[in-house]
Design a protein around this motif. Structure first.
Motif, short mmCIF file in Angstrom:
data_model
loop_
_atom_site.label_atom_id
_atom_site.label_comp_id
_atom_site.label_asym_id
_atom_site.label_seq_id
_atom_site.Cartn_x
_atom_site.Cartn_y
_atom_site.Cartn_z
N LYS A 116 38.49 43.69 41.12
CA LYS A 116 39.01 42.65 40.82
C LYS A 116 39.76 42.31 39.56
CE LYS A 116 39.42 37.18 40.71
NZ LYS A 116 38.35 36.01 40.48
N PHE A 117 40.83 42.19 39.55
CA PHE A 117 41.90 42.94 38.39
C PHE A 117 43.15 41.46 37.69
CE2 PHE A 117 43.63 45.32 35.23
CZ PHE A 117 43.09 46.66 35.41
N ASP A 118 42.01 40.83 36.89
CA ASP A 118 42.79 39.88 35.77
C ASP A 118 43.35 40.14 34.53
OD1 ASP A 118 42.29 38.02 37.88
OD2 ASP A 118 40.15 36.91 37.56
N ASP A 119 43.44 41.01 34.54
CA ASP A 119 44.22 42.06 33.31
C ASP A 119 45.28 41.42 32.67
OD1 ASP A 119 44.72 42.69 30.33
OD2 ASP A 119 43.19 44.49 30.33
N ASN A 147 38.06 57.52 43.24
CA ASN A 147 38.70 58.61 44.24
C ASN A 147 39.16 57.10 44.83
OD1 ASN A 147 39.36 59.22 46.65
ND2 ASN A 147 37.06 60.23 46.99
N LYS A 148 40.59 57.40 45.22
CA LYS A 148 41.51 56.12 45.35
C LYS A 148 40.82 55.74 47.54
CE LYS A 148 45.26 58.24 45.17
NZ LYS A 148 47.03 58.78 45.39
N VAL A 149 40.43 56.67 48.32
CA VAL A 149 40.16 57.04 49.35
C VAL A 149 38.70 55.18 48.88
CG1 VAL A 149 38.19 57.73 51.27
CG2 VAL A 149 40.18 58.77 49.72
N SER A 150 37.43 55.37 47.98
CA SER A 150 36.69 54.51 48.19
C SER A 150 36.94 53.71 48.05
CB SER A 150 35.67 55.35 46.97
OG SER A 150 35.81 54.59 46.35
N LEU A 151 38.06 52.93 47.30
CA LEU A 151 38.77 51.71 47.37
C LEU A 151 38.37 51.23 48.52
CD1 LEU A 151 40.72 51.18 43.74
CD2 LEU A 151 38.90 50.11 44.63
N GLU A 152 37.78 49.84 48.43
CA GLU A 152 38.27 49.08 50.01
C GLU A 152 39.16 47.08 50.01
OE1 GLU A 152 34.00 48.43 52.36
OE2 GLU A 152 33.47 50.44 52.31
N LYS A 153 38.64 47.07 48.26
CA LYS A 153 38.82 45.34 48.38
C LYS A 153 39.25 44.93 47.14
CE LYS A 153 37.99 40.62 49.34
NZ LYS A 153 36.47 39.73 49.21
N VAL A 154 40.62 44.87 46.98
CA VAL A 154 41.40 44.60 45.43
C VAL A 154 41.98 43.72 45.26
CG1 VAL A 154 42.66 45.63 43.60
CG2 VAL A 154 41.84 47.57 45.00
N ASN A 155 41.44 42.64 44.66
CA ASN A 155 42.17 41.13 43.70
C ASN A 155 43.45 41.58 42.89
OD1 ASN A 155 42.86 39.06 43.57
ND2 ASN A 155 41.33 38.22 43.32
N VAL A 156 44.16 41.58 43.13
CA VAL A 156 45.36 42.06 42.10
C VAL A 156 45.99 40.40 41.10
CG1 VAL A 156 47.22 43.56 40.91
CG2 VAL A 156 45.95 44.02 42.98
N ALA A 157 44.71 39.92 40.28
CA ALA A 157 45.55 38.83 40.27
C ALA A 157 46.30 39.13 38.72
CB ALA A 157 43.60 37.72 39.20
N GLU A 191 42.15 46.43 51.84
CA GLU A 191 41.97 44.70 51.52
C GLU A 191 42.78 44.65 49.94
OE1 GLU A 191 39.96 40.83 51.83
OE2 GLU A 191 39.13 42.03 52.86
N MET A 192 42.84 43.69 49.88
CA MET A 192 44.01 43.43 48.70
C MET A 192 44.26 41.84 48.64
SD MET A 192 47.56 45.03 46.55
CE MET A 192 47.26 46.84 47.55
N LYS A 193 44.40 41.13 47.27
CA LYS A 193 44.71 40.05 47.41
C LYS A 193 45.85 40.28 45.97
CE LYS A 193 43.23 35.27 46.31
NZ LYS A 193 42.00 34.64 46.42
N ILE A 194 46.81 39.68 45.90
CA ILE A 194 48.24 40.04 44.83
C ILE A 194 48.26 38.48 44.62
CG2 ILE A 194 49.91 40.01 43.96
CD1 ILE A 194 50.14 42.51 46.77
N SER A 195 48.60 37.94 43.39
CA SER A 195 48.48 36.68 42.87
C SER A 195 50.47 36.36 42.12
CB SER A 195 48.27 36.54 41.11
OG SER A 195 48.75 37.38 39.75
N SER A 196 51.16 35.58 42.42
CA SER A 196 52.04 34.81 42.10
C SER A 196 52.13 35.21 41.27
CB SER A 196 52.55 33.00 42.34
OG SER A 196 52.00 33.04 41.40
N HIS A 197 52.05 35.52 40.25
CA HIS A 197 52.48 35.97 38.36
C HIS A 197 53.01 37.40 38.52
CE1 HIS A 197 52.81 35.57 34.42
NE2 HIS A 197 52.27 36.59 34.45
N THR A 198 51.69 38.46 39.73
CA THR A 198 52.13 40.18 39.96
C THR A 198 53.06 40.10 40.70
OG1 THR A 198 49.71 40.63 39.93
CG2 THR A 198 51.37 41.74 40.57
N MET A 199 53.53 38.89 41.88
CA MET A 199 55.13 38.87 42.69
C MET A 199 55.87 39.06 41.66
SD MET A 199 53.76 40.20 45.43
CE MET A 199 55.41 40.05 45.85
N GLU A 200 55.55 37.98 41.12
CA GLU A 200 56.97 37.84 39.82
C GLU A 200 57.21 39.28 39.44
OE1 GLU A 200 58.16 33.69 37.14
OE2 GLU A 200 56.18 34.45 37.09
#
Length: 472
Positions: free
Chosen positions: A261-264, A275-285, A317-326
């Motif tokens: 979960k990245f809120d920075d 290793n990108k293969v190991s990641l399963e879930k990312v929250n890009v806030a 699995e990924m979650k992307i915030s509106s700020h990142t989409m902007e």
């Protein structure tokens, strides 16, 4: 006769209760302490008034959860803690769980955390949670060296304290660590604390700008879950934070990392060597902030952005915030800027948009998720009663690959009958070939409004004959 029988029954009941009480009181201290350990500390203390037998049993309970706000004043809290820990030492009673919430009214209040931790950092301590509140960060409680060599510690949470230069770290059993709003001696000191525990699995670091750390380095061979957040400190504005945070960054080297979960949005650089293969879930806030908009012409910044997304391209699995989409929308038309790779493994995506970038960015974003199965969409700033430009929103005619081959479920959160939400619903119903259900988390004030909304939705043509429209 009935009155006499009733009186005898009451006498029998009272004697039975006393007998039960005596049976409980005859239990050994160790068993009584185990029973009391399931109660809140304030209830445990209350058992001391039951009888002489119970007067001091609670003092031997191995877990303690106290807040200074529950005492008449801060000095009363300090006195209570000192007497309690002194008794524990005399009785050779060891705590395995300690949670303290300390709210200081004045910077002149006693600093006691150092000696309290020294007292409880014993061979049985497994869980430690220290939360401090103090207006001035110059007078934070200091964590002693004894904590960093606690061989039995399993979980640790430190909130708003000062961690000095570490001499050595030996935390072989530590699995969960929460570091929030603290001040550290240096980058190297924090890195040592994070990288030393060989069993660490779950790490959360909530930073403040004035924390004495430039680059947060997370190096761990065992870490599976990581949350990072970077906030402004007291009296800071965004510009001031950028000046002092210049050259700051995050470096993640955790080959077993599965959840991120990245809120920075304050750090200048974000580098993941995982290793990108190991990641399963990312929250890009909040990966990008206002200064990233300003510096978009900076090629190193562009490379950083591209590298960040490439490093998480194997996520499931990924979650992307509106700020990142902007931010992505701001750079969409730049030929040299292409931050989004193909996320071929992602099956579940949750994304928020601002209305201003919805029309082009929704189809553009979905093109990067060719095998997407489940999508949740939310509009963060949409109010149909105030948005005069809502009628002009028309989604692109582009039909991404996932709508043709894999997308089975779409959920639109905070749905209403406004034109923007209806346009999003129309887009998926008319273009999704294998869609099975469109779930609308709707908000309407009266039943009649819900009826008209459902009528309008059912009137929309559907490309998938098996698609159901569900209101919840």
């Amino acid at each position: 006769m009935e009155e006499r029988f009733s009186k005898q029954q009451r006498m029998y009941d009272e004697s039975y209760i006393r007998a039960k009480e005596d049976m409980i009181s005859k239990l050994p201290d160790s068993l009584l302490c185990q029973i009391l350990s399931y109660l809140p500390t304030k209830d445990t203390v209350g058992t001391s008034v039951l009888s002489h037998r119970w007067k001091s049993v609670w003092l031997l309970v191995p877990n303690l959860d106290l807040s200074s706000s529950e005492f008449p004043d801060y000095n009363a809290f300090v006195s209570f803690m000192d007497r309690l820990l002194a008794f524990s030492r005399e009785e050779n009673s060891l705590l395995y769980k300690l949670k303290l919430s300390i709210q200081k009214e004045d910077e002149k209040d006693q600093s006691c955390v150092t000696r309290w931790i020294d007292s409880v950092a014993n061979p049985k301590l497994k869980h430690l949670d220290i939360e401090c509140t103090l207006a001035n960060r110059k007078f934070l409680e200091v964590i002693p060296q004894s904590l960093y060599v606690c061989d039995t510690l399993v979980s640790l949470r430190l909130h708003r304290v000062s961690l000095g230069e570490l001499e050595s770290v030996s935390l072989p059993c530590l699995k969960t660590m929460r570091l929030e709003h603290n001040v550290y001696a240096s980058d190297a000191s924090l890195e040592l604390l994070i990288s030393s525990p060989p069993a660490l699995e779950d790490l959360s670091v909530v930073r403040m700008v004035p924390d004495n750390v430039k680059v947060l380095r997370v190096r761990s061979q065992s870490l599976t879950s990581f949350h990072v957040d970077y906030l402004l400190g007291e009296g800071d504005d965004y510009v001031d934070a950028l000046v002092r945070g210049k050259g700051s960054g995050v470096l993640i080297d955790a080959p077993r990392l599965k959840y991120l979960k990245f809120d920075d949005d304050l750090s200048d650089s974000k580098i993941i060597t995982t290793n990108k293969v190991s990641l399963e879930k990312v929250n890009v806030a909040f990966v990008f902030g206002e200064h990233d908009f300003i510096d978009v012409v900076d090629l190193p910044k562009r490379n950083m952005v591209r590298g960040f997304f490439n490093s998480i391209s194997g996520v499931k699995e990924m979650k992307i915030s509106s700020h990142t989409m902007e931010f992505l929308d701001y750079n969409r038309e730049d030929e040299l800027y292409d931050p989004l790779p193909q996320f071929c493994n992602v099956s579940t995506l949750k994304v928020a948009f601002y209305v201003s970038n919805l029309d082009m960015m929704l189809p553009t974003l979905l093109e990067s998720f060719p095998n997407l199965k489940s999508l949740v969409v939310k509009l963060d700033d949409y109010d149909p009663s105030r948005d005069e430009e809502a009628d002009d929103v028309r989604l692109s005619s582009v039909v991404p690959q996932c709508l043709m081959s894999s997308l089975e479920s779409v959920k639109i959160k905070r749905f209403n009958r406004g034109p923007v939400n209806m346009e999003v619903a129309r887009y998926f119903l008319e273009n999704s070939l294998v869609l099975k259900k469109l779930v609308l988390d709707f908000r309407c004030s009266v039943v009649e409004e819900g009826f008209y909304m459902l009528r309008d939705l059912l009137a929309l043509p559907r490309r998938s004959s098996s698609c159901q429209v569900l209101l919840c």
